[in-house]
Structures are given as structure tokens and as C-alpha cells.
Design a protein around this motif. Structure first.
Motif, PDB file in Angstrom:
ATOM      1  N   LEU A   1       0.790  -1.241  -0.030  1.00 33.91           N
ATOM      2  CA  LEU A   1      -0.186  -0.113   0.104  1.00 33.91           C
ATOM      3  C   LEU A   1       0.715   1.197  -0.092  1.00 33.91           C
ATOM      4  CD1 LEU A   1      -2.888   1.147   0.452  1.00 33.91           C
ATOM      5  CD2 LEU A   1      -2.468   1.284   2.811  1.00 33.91           C
ATOM      6  N   VAL A   2       0.848   1.917  -0.936  1.00 34.65           N
ATOM      7  CA  VAL A   2       1.532   3.418  -0.992  1.00 34.65           C
ATOM      8  C   VAL A   2       0.690   4.520  -1.163  1.00 34.65           C
ATOM      9  CG1 VAL A   2       3.326   2.130  -2.200  1.00 34.65           C
ATOM     10  CG2 VAL A   2       1.742   3.160  -3.657  1.00 34.65           C
ATOM     11  N   PRO A   3       1.113   5.657  -0.948  1.00 34.49           N
ATOM     12  CA  PRO A   3       0.322   6.997  -1.067  1.00 34.49           C
ATOM     13  C   PRO A   3       0.327   7.609  -2.317  1.00 34.49           C
ATOM     14  CG  PRO A   3       2.434   7.268   0.063  1.00 34.49           C
ATOM     15  CD  PRO A   3       2.550   6.036  -0.141  1.00 34.49           C
ATOM     16  N   THR A   4      -0.561   8.322  -2.664  1.00 33.40           N
ATOM     17  CA  THR A   4      -0.365   9.028  -4.021  1.00 33.40           C
ATOM     18  C   THR A   4      -0.430  10.636  -3.895  1.00 33.40           C
ATOM     19  OG1 THR A   4      -3.185   9.336  -3.835  1.00 33.40           O
ATOM     20  CG2 THR A   4      -2.355   7.303  -4.883  1.00 33.40           C
ATOM     21  N   ASN A   5       0.089  11.176  -2.579  1.00 35.98           N
ATOM     22  CA  ASN A   5      -0.008  12.456  -2.574  1.00 35.98           C
ATOM     23  C   ASN A   5       1.373  13.333  -2.783  1.00 35.98           C
ATOM     24  OD1 ASN A   5       1.188  11.156  -0.355  1.00 35.98           O
ATOM     25  ND2 ASN A   5       0.483  12.711   1.380  1.00 35.98           N
ATOM     26  N   GLY A   6       2.322  12.362  -3.507  1.00 28.67           N
ATOM     27  CA  GLY A   6       3.349  13.104  -3.896  1.00 28.67           C
ATOM     28  C   GLY A   6       4.234  12.329  -4.770  1.00 28.67           C
TER      29      GLY A   6
ATOM     30  N   GLY B   1      -0.093  17.812  -1.790  1.00 29.15           N
ATOM     31  CA  GLY B   1       0.072  19.125  -0.894  1.00 29.15           C
ATOM     32  C   GLY B   1      -0.768  18.386   0.476  1.00 29.15           C
ATOM     33  N   GLU B   2      -1.267  17.510   0.587  1.00 29.89           N
ATOM     34  CA  GLU B   2      -1.939  17.145   1.802  1.00 29.89           C
ATOM     35  C   GLU B   2      -1.269  15.690   2.403  1.00 29.89           C
ATOM     36  OE1 GLU B   2      -6.120  17.078   1.685  1.00 29.89           O
ATOM     37  OE2 GLU B   2      -6.423  18.952   0.745  1.00 29.89           O
ATOM     38  N   PRO B   3      -1.538  15.530   3.805  1.00 32.04           N
ATOM     39  CA  PRO B   3      -0.860  14.286   4.246  1.00 32.04           C
ATOM     40  C   PRO B   3      -1.839  13.206   4.138  1.00 32.04           C
ATOM     41  CG  PRO B   3      -1.743  15.492   5.879  1.00 32.04           C
ATOM     42  CD  PRO B   3      -1.695  16.658   4.729  1.00 32.04           C
ATOM     43  N   LEU B   4      -1.778  11.803   4.603  1.00 41.86           N
ATOM     44  CA  LEU B   4      -2.462  11.062   4.308  1.00 41.86           C
ATOM     45  C   LEU B   4      -3.415  11.145   5.815  1.00 41.86           C
ATOM     46  CD1 LEU B   4      -0.016   7.847   3.581  1.00 41.86           C
ATOM     47  CD2 LEU B   4      -1.666   9.142   1.986  1.00 41.86           C
ATOM     48  N   ASP B   5      -4.727  10.881   5.611  1.00 39.14           N
ATOM     49  CA  ASP B   5      -5.604  10.770   6.614  1.00 39.14           C
ATOM     50  C   ASP B   5      -5.876   9.395   6.948  1.00 39.14           C
ATOM     51  OD1 ASP B   5      -7.906  10.356   8.277  1.00 39.14           O
ATOM     52  OD2 ASP B   5      -8.866  12.335   7.070  1.00 39.14           O
ATOM     53  N   PRO B   6      -5.600   9.353   8.683  1.00 39.08           N
ATOM     54  CA  PRO B   6      -5.613   7.811   9.206  1.00 39.08           C
ATOM     55  C   PRO B   6      -6.708   6.889   8.948  1.00 39.08           C
ATOM     56  CG  PRO B   6      -4.710   9.216  10.634  1.00 39.08           C
ATOM     57  CD  PRO B   6      -5.179  10.036   9.590  1.00 39.08           C
TER      58      PRO B   6
ATOM     59  N   THR C   1       9.090  15.689  -0.366  1.00 38.96           N
ATOM     60  CA  THR C   1       9.863  16.697  -0.938  1.00 38.96           C
ATOM     61  C   THR C   1       9.222  17.445  -2.065  1.00 38.96           C
ATOM     62  OG1 THR C   1      11.778  15.061  -0.273  1.00 38.96           O
ATOM     63  CG2 THR C   1      12.258  16.972  -1.660  1.00 38.96           C
ATOM     64  N   SER C   2       8.450  16.838  -2.840  1.00 39.15           N
ATOM     65  CA  SER C   2       7.652  17.473  -4.034  1.00 39.15           C
ATOM     66  C   SER C   2       6.715  18.356  -3.777  1.00 39.15           C
ATOM     67  CB  SER C   2       7.023  16.371  -4.853  1.00 39.15           C
ATOM     68  OG  SER C   2       6.281  15.576  -3.977  1.00 39.15           O
ATOM     69  N   THR C   3       6.364  18.435  -2.196  1.00 37.48           N
ATOM     70  CA  THR C   3       5.133  19.133  -1.847  1.00 37.48           C
ATOM     71  C   THR C   3       5.322  19.849  -0.627  1.00 37.48           C
ATOM     72  OG1 THR C   3       3.922  17.428  -0.562  1.00 37.48           O
ATOM     73  CG2 THR C   3       3.316  17.440  -2.705  1.00 37.48           C
ATOM     74  N   GLY C   4       6.302  19.775   0.288  1.00 38.48           N
ATOM     75  CA  GLY C   4       6.572  20.219   1.476  1.00 38.48           C
ATOM     76  C   GLY C   4       5.626  20.181   2.427  1.00 38.48           C
ATOM     77  N   VAL C   5       5.136  18.900   2.329  1.00 40.93           N
ATOM     78  CA  VAL C   5       4.262  18.510   3.536  1.00 40.93           C
ATOM     79  C   VAL C   5       4.769  17.255   4.609  1.00 40.93           C
ATOM     80  CG1 VAL C   5       2.114  17.086   3.901  1.00 40.93           C
ATOM     81  CG2 VAL C   5       2.044  18.839   2.200  1.00 40.93           C
ATOM     82  N   LEU C   6       4.811  17.432   5.691  1.00 45.17           N
ATOM     83  CA  LEU C   6       5.136  16.568   6.833  1.00 45.17           C
ATOM     84  C   LEU C   6       3.851  15.715   7.058  1.00 45.17           C
ATOM     85  CD1 LEU C   6       7.297  15.834   8.938  1.00 45.17           C
ATOM     86  CD2 LEU C   6       6.393  17.632  10.199  1.00 45.17           C
ATOM     87  N   GLN C   7       4.113  14.541   7.261  1.00 48.23           N
ATOM     88  CA  GLN C   7       3.215  13.627   7.557  1.00 48.23           C
ATOM     89  C   GLN C   7       2.900  13.711   9.321  1.00 48.23           C
ATOM     90  OE1 GLN C   7       0.728  11.555   5.753  1.00 48.23           O
ATOM     91  NE2 GLN C   7      -0.183  11.257   7.756  1.00 48.23           N
TER      92      GLN C   7
ATOM     93  N   TYR D   1       0.457  21.401   8.316  1.00 45.14           N
ATOM     94  CA  TYR D   1       1.462  20.243   7.574  1.00 45.14           C
ATOM     95  C   TYR D   1       2.914  20.734   7.149  1.00 45.14           C
ATOM     96  CZ  TYR D   1      -3.474  18.952   7.301  1.00 45.14           C
ATOM     97  OH  TYR D   1      -4.812  18.711   7.180  1.00 45.14           O
ATOM     98  N   TRP D   2       3.278  21.910   7.666  1.00 42.50           N
ATOM     99  CA  TRP D   2       4.288  22.330   7.014  1.00 42.50           C
ATOM    100  C   TRP D   2       5.593  21.872   7.484  1.00 42.50           C
ATOM    101  CZ3 TRP D   2       7.551  25.708  10.571  1.00 42.50           C
ATOM    102  CH2 TRP D   2       8.874  26.261  10.065  1.00 42.50           C
TER     103      TRP D   2
END
Length: 393
Positions: A93-98, A123-128, A150-156, A305-306
Motif C-alpha cells: 500500500l503506497v500513498p498518491t500524495n506526492g 499537498g496534503e498528508p494521509l488521513d488515518p 520533498t515534492s510538496t513540502g508536506v510533513l506527515q 502540515y508545514w
């Protein structure tokens, strides 16, 4: 007949590196790279290997025995993690947010795994909640997430919540900490992360070539119990165990100079103290963020999320992002980068990492960026930006 080329002495430009990596290298790390070579099985190098592993454990905040520098760039440690943990018949399972979630997917597919996704906008983190839903639907064997995209500047955020969901479903967790290790809080053991990998050229301010990787016992048990060999001989952790484990047996010739460099970079982490280092990155990056916003520009990632180590700034309407990047190189010897993937042309990516995360670099960047934007006729208030940065510092 091939003629003998004439090549002059190496004189690369002296840049200030404020892009997404590499970052400025500390002079002590450069000096370490100029020290004499020894053999990769020399007793003195074995001691250096032990020290590097101890320093990596400190930086990852882990007691994992299996904590090593992989010979190669950050993508090598990434492929070592994914390619050893995922085998044919496994589901990842992988994320699509970056951008780097997409790279995880590609590596898992090449390893013979089936890839399923948990979706979130760039530009958004994963929602649990979405992660739990994806587990209910797909029952993956491995779950990967990007701690600092690194592509969006978002911290999970909420990492322990994500790992709890995965472990409740008997899945192993792989964390991409390429842009967070050594600069943003990450606690492998406390947060129950099974595998984490990173690159040395970001918050560790070390040239690429020996890349951090850590696996806990559960993850290594899975690697050693595989039904088939990993597709990469070079990155096969069951073979690397012979070199980086107790035996210290030959597998390949390690990049000795890069290991020297990583050792010195990690010594700097330990001398500063990992929590103080996290605080410095946040303090200096907060000053950068304050200056950018006071200048009249907009951050791409919301405050909650910065990502302090990698700041994404929206390109103002009517401004050519590439022209600004080139102007900074030509006029200031200063490097920042454009967006990747879905954000290409929409943002600048400005690193605040490692030895680059210094007040003088931030002030220099804001002055240069203000000049570049003024040159293009953008409506920015450079003086207000510098004042806000100065106040924050």
C-alpha cells in the motif's frame, strides 16, 4: 584515433545550496573526505563501520541492530528497503500524495509485488481514516508512507496512528525519511516504524553515496524468510548482512570516502544533539517562512502540515518560475528548485537543511529572491520580508 582530451583543473562554482538537496556540506565533512583511504576490510575501517552504525541508531532514534549505510544514493536505500521487503505475491500500500509515493509504487512493482494506493491530494498528508479504509479493502502486506514529501513540502503527522493501523492488520511499515532524518523529529522505535531509509545529502549535509537504512527484527525476519531471492544482488540485505553484520565478510567494496563523510556528518548531529538539531531547523525555517509571507508570497503547505526542511512557495501570477531560478544562479550563485509532477511550474522548493539551515543563508535567500521577483515586476515587499525574518531570528 581518439585524441587525448585537454581538461582543466576542477573549478565548480561556489553555490549556496538552498534547493531540495544537496545541501551545503560542513567543512569538517569535506576534510574527512580528504583523509587517506584504507581497505574496506581493514581493521581500522571495521571500527569506523561500528561507529557509523552507532551514530545512525542515535539519529534514527532506534536500537535496531540492522542499521547501515547502503552503498549508493538515497534511491539505493529506498530500493533496498522496498525490494527486500516486497516479494512476488505481496501487496504494498503506497500513498498518491506526492512524487516519492509514486517512486515507491514503481519499486514495489519491479520487485514483483502488487501495488494498491491510499489516496490524498498533492499537498496534503494521509488521513488515518483513509489508511484504515485502504487496509480493510486491500489487506496489504507492506505499507509505505513518506514522512517528509520533498515534492510538496508536506510533513506527515500522526505517524504512530498510521503504524498502529498497519500492525493491527499484520503489515510492516516502511517510512521514507529522506528529507526529515536529522532535521525533523522522527523516532523509529517510539513510533513503531519497521523500516526507514534516508539520503545523506539533505538534513545530514553529507555528499550522496552512503545512505541510511534501518530495519527492526520483524522486518529482517521477513527479509531472511523470503521464498525467492531479491531481484537485486547488490542490494540483497541477506547478503549485505555478511558485511554489515557480525561476520564483516566481503560482499562489495564499500564507498570508503563516503562512509568517512557520513561518519563526520553524524558526529556533527550527535555533538549538536538530535533534539536541538530539530529545534534549529524549525527556528531557522520559521524565519524563512515568516520572511516569505511578509514579502507577499504564499506557502504551498498549510501551517499544520508545514515541513521545515523543505519549504514550498507558490509562484506568483505572471512570474516565470524557471527565470527566477536561473537569475538566482547567475546573479547570486544561489540554488533553489522548481516543482515536481503535479506542482511543476506552480511552486519553488526551498531547502532549509543541515548546514544550509543558518540565519545568514535565509537572509541571503530573501534578498536574492526579492531582487529576482522585482526584476520580473512582481509586487513584493522585500524590506518587510527581511524585517520579519530578522524579528523571527
Amino acid at each position: 584515433m581518439v585524441e587525448k582530451p585537454t581538461v582543466e583543473e576542477l573549478t565548480p562554482p561556489d553555490r549556496t545550496l538552498m534547493g531540495p538537496g544537496p545541501s551545503d556540506v560542513h567543512p569538517r565533512v569535506l576534510r574527512a573526505m580528504s583523509t587517506p583511504l584504507v581497505g574496506h576490510l581493514d581493521p581500522s575501517f571495521i571500527e569506523i563501520m561500528n561507529e557509523v552504525q552507532d551514530l545512525l541508531r542515535y539519529t534514527f532514534r532506534t536500537d535496531n541492530k540492522w542499521t547501515i549505510p547502503v552503498s549508493g544514493t538515497g534511491s539505493a536505500s529506498m530500493e533496498a528497503a522496498v525490494g527486500n521487503l516486497v516479494e512476488p505475491g505481496d501487496t504494498m500500500l503506497v500513498p498518491t500524495n506526492g512524487y516519492f509515493g509514486d517512486r515507491m509504487a514503481s519499486m514495489a512493482e519491479r520487485a514483483g509485488g502488487e501495488v494498491v494506493t491510499v489516496d490524498a491530494p498533492w499537498g496534503e498528508p494521509l488521513d488515518p481514516v483513509d489508511v484504515e479504509r485502504a487496509f480493510d479493502e486491500h489487506s496489504p502486506d507492506v505499507f509505505g508512507f513518506v514522512h517528509a514529501e520533498t515534492s510538496t513540502g508536506v510533513l506527515q503527522p500522526s505517524v504512530p496512528e498510521l503504524t498502529s493501523i498497519a500492525h493491527a492488520n499484520d503489515a510492516l511499515v516502511v517510512a521514507d525519511t529522506v528529507t526529515s532524518l536529522g532535521g525533523v523529529e522522527f523516532r523509529a522505535d517510539e513510533w513503531d516504524v519497521d523500516v526507514a531509509y534516508a539520503g545523506p545529502q539533505k538534513c545530514l549535509s553529507c555528499p550522496p553515496g552512503a545512505s541510511p537504512l534501518t530495519l527492526n527484527d520483524d522486518a529482517m525476519d521477513k527479509v531472511l524468510a523470503r521464498d525467492s531471492e531479491p531481484r537485486s544482488w547488490y542490494l540483497d540485505l541477506s547478503l549485505l548482512e555478511g558485511y554489515w553484520g557480525d561476520e564483516r565478510a566481503y560482499h562489495h567494496t564499500a564507498p570508503i570516502t563516503n562512509v568517512y563523510a557520513l561518519r563526520e556528518a553524524l558526529r556533527l548531529v550527535a555533538e549538536e544533539g538530535i533534539e536541538d538539531r530539530w529545534a534549529r531547523h524549525r527556528e531557522v525555517a520559521s524565519a524563512l517562512k515568516a520572511g516569505v509571507e511578509a514579502m507577499g508570497l504564499e506557502m504551498n503547505a498549510p501551517e499544520e502540515y508545514w515541513l521545515p526542511s523543505l519549504n514550498t512557495v507558490r509562484v506568483p501570477d505572471g512570474v516565470d518560475d524557471g527565470a527566477v531560478i536561473q537569475y538566482l544562479l547567475d546573479e547570486f550563485d544561489l540554488e533553489i528548485a522548481s516543482g515536481l509532477g503535479a506542482l511543476e511550474g506552480d511552486i519553488w522548493r526551498i531547502g532549509c537543511m543541515g548546514h544550509s539551515a543558518r540565519p545568514k543563508n535565509v537572509s541571503y535567500l530573501l534578498t536574492a529572491l526579492g531582487d529576482a521577483l522585482t526584476e520580473q515586476g512582481a509586487d513584493v515587499d522585500v524590506d518587510a520580508g527581511l524585517a520579519a525574518t530578522s524579528d523571527a531570528l
